[in-house]
Design a protein around this motif. Structure first.
Motif, PDB file in Angstrom:
ATOM      1  N   TRP A 155       0.792  -1.154  -0.132  1.00 44.94           N
ATOM      2  CA  TRP A 155       0.021   0.124   0.092  1.00 44.94           C
ATOM      3  C   TRP A 155       0.903   1.097  -0.073  1.00 44.94           C
ATOM      4  O   TRP A 155       2.218   1.049   0.462  1.00 44.94           O
ATOM      5  CB  TRP A 155      -1.037   0.039   1.198  1.00 44.94           C
ATOM      6  N   TYR A 172      -4.279   3.643  -0.742  1.00 47.18           N
ATOM      7  CA  TYR A 172      -4.467   2.773  -1.840  1.00 47.18           C
ATOM      8  C   TYR A 172      -3.755   1.431  -1.566  1.00 47.18           C
ATOM      9  O   TYR A 172      -2.552   1.455  -1.365  1.00 47.18           O
ATOM     10  CB  TYR A 172      -4.148   3.184  -3.135  1.00 47.18           C
ATOM     11  N   TRP A 193      -9.192   1.231  -1.145  1.00 51.97           N
ATOM     12  CA  TRP A 193      -8.874   2.423  -0.744  1.00 51.97           C
ATOM     13  C   TRP A 193      -9.679   3.226   0.194  1.00 51.97           C
ATOM     14  O   TRP A 193     -10.445   2.881   0.496  1.00 51.97           O
ATOM     15  CB  TRP A 193      -9.105   3.246  -2.276  1.00 51.97           C
TER      16      TRP A 193
END
Length: 242
Positions: A155, A172, A193
Motif C-alpha cells: 500500500w 491505496y 482505498w
C-alpha cells in the motif's frame, strides 16, 4: 513508533481509527527510557482492507504499547469481530514486536512481526511481517503473511496536517493471495482505498473515513457469507489515549 501505528491503523492493519496517536508516558530505567501508551477506540465499523470485520456493526477496540528509546517496541491490540465470519470467535487479539527509527527528520522506517489470533478459532491464527518506509507525509508499506497461507499486501498512504488539528488521510492498497476465496477457486487479487478526515477535539481523536474495494459481490459472499461486507463504507471512530 506512533506515526508508524497511525499508518497501519488507517490503512487497515488493524482498524480504521486513530488508535495510533497515543500519549506516551515515559519511564526512565537503568536499561533506558520506556514509553508506555494505551488507547481505547469506539468505531461504527471495524474496517480491514476495505472490508467490514463486524458485519457492519460497531466495534470496541484497545491497544497497549511499550517502546524503548532504542526503537524496539512490543504491543497488543484487540477488537470484537463478527463471530459468524470468524468460526465462532467474537474477538480478535493481535500481538506484535518491531523496530522503528529515523534516517533523517523527514524519513523513517519500521519493521515488525505480527500475530493475529481469534479465541475459539485457533485455525485462523496467522503471522505476518510488516515493513514501512515513510517520507514527507507519504508511507510505502508491505505486509507478507507467511503462516498459514502466503499473502502479500502492499500500500501507499499520505497524511497531511491541516490547521485547527484537522488532518487528511489517503491510502491505496493491493492484496495478492494464493488462497481460493471465491466459488471458482481462483486466486484473489483486489484493491482497496480510503479517504479520511481526522480532528482532535476535547482530548479525543475523531476520524471520518470512506473505504471501498473492487471485490465483486459473489467473491465477498463466498468469503464472508455476506456480499455486503465488501461494499463501500463510511466509518466514524473516536479514540482516547492514556
Amino acid at each position: 513508533m506512533m506515526m508508524k501505528k497511525l499508518a497501519l491503523a488507517i490503512v487497515g492493519a488493524s482498524t480504521v481509527g486513530l488508535s495510533s496517536i497515543a500519549a506516551a508516558e515515559e519511564f526512565p530505567t537503568s536499561l533506558g527510557t520506556f514509553d508506555v501508551s494505551m488507547t481505547a477506540t469506539f468505531a461504527t465499523d471495524y474496517i480491514w482492507r476495505g472490508q467490514s470485520q463486524t458485519d457492519g456493526t460497531g466495534a470496541i477496540q484497545g491497544s497497549l504499547d511499550i517502546a524503548h528509546e532504542s526503537g524496539v517496541y512490543i504491543g497488543t491490540w484487540a477488537s470484537n469481530v463478527d463471530s459468524a465470519a470468524f468460526a465462532g470467535s467474537s474477538v480478535e487479539i493481535d500481538y506484535y514486536v518491531g523496530y522503528a527509527g529515523n534516517i533523517t527528520d523527514d524519513i523513517g522506517y519500521d519493521l515488525s512481526w505480527n500475530r493475529y489470533t481469534y479465541p475459539k478459532a485457533n485455525e485462523l491464527t496467522s503471522d505476518e511481517v510488516i515493513g514501512t518506509l515513510s517520507a514527507y507525509g507519504f508511507t510505502l508499506g508491505t505486509k507478507y503473511a507467511y503462516d498459514p497461507d502466503s499473502k502479500l499486501y502492499t500500500w501507499i498512504g499520505y497524511d497531511y496536517a491541516l490547521p485547527q488539528d484537522f488532518g487528511l488521510h489517503f491510502s491505496y492498497g493491493r492484496t495478492d493471495t494464493k488462497d481460493p476465496i471465491d466459488a471458482t477457486g481462483s486466486n484473489a487479487k483486489y484493491d482497496d482505498w480510503m479517504v479520511g478526515v481526522s480532528k482532535n477535539f476535547i482530548g479525543l481523536d475523531f476520524l471520518l473515513a470512506y473505504t471501498d474495494t473492487d471485490i465483486k459481490g459473489g467473491t465477498c459472499e463466498a468469503w464472508y457469507g455476506d456480499k455486503d461486507n465488501c461494499n463501500s463504507n463510511v466509518t466514524l471512530s473516536v479514540s482516547k489515549s492514556f
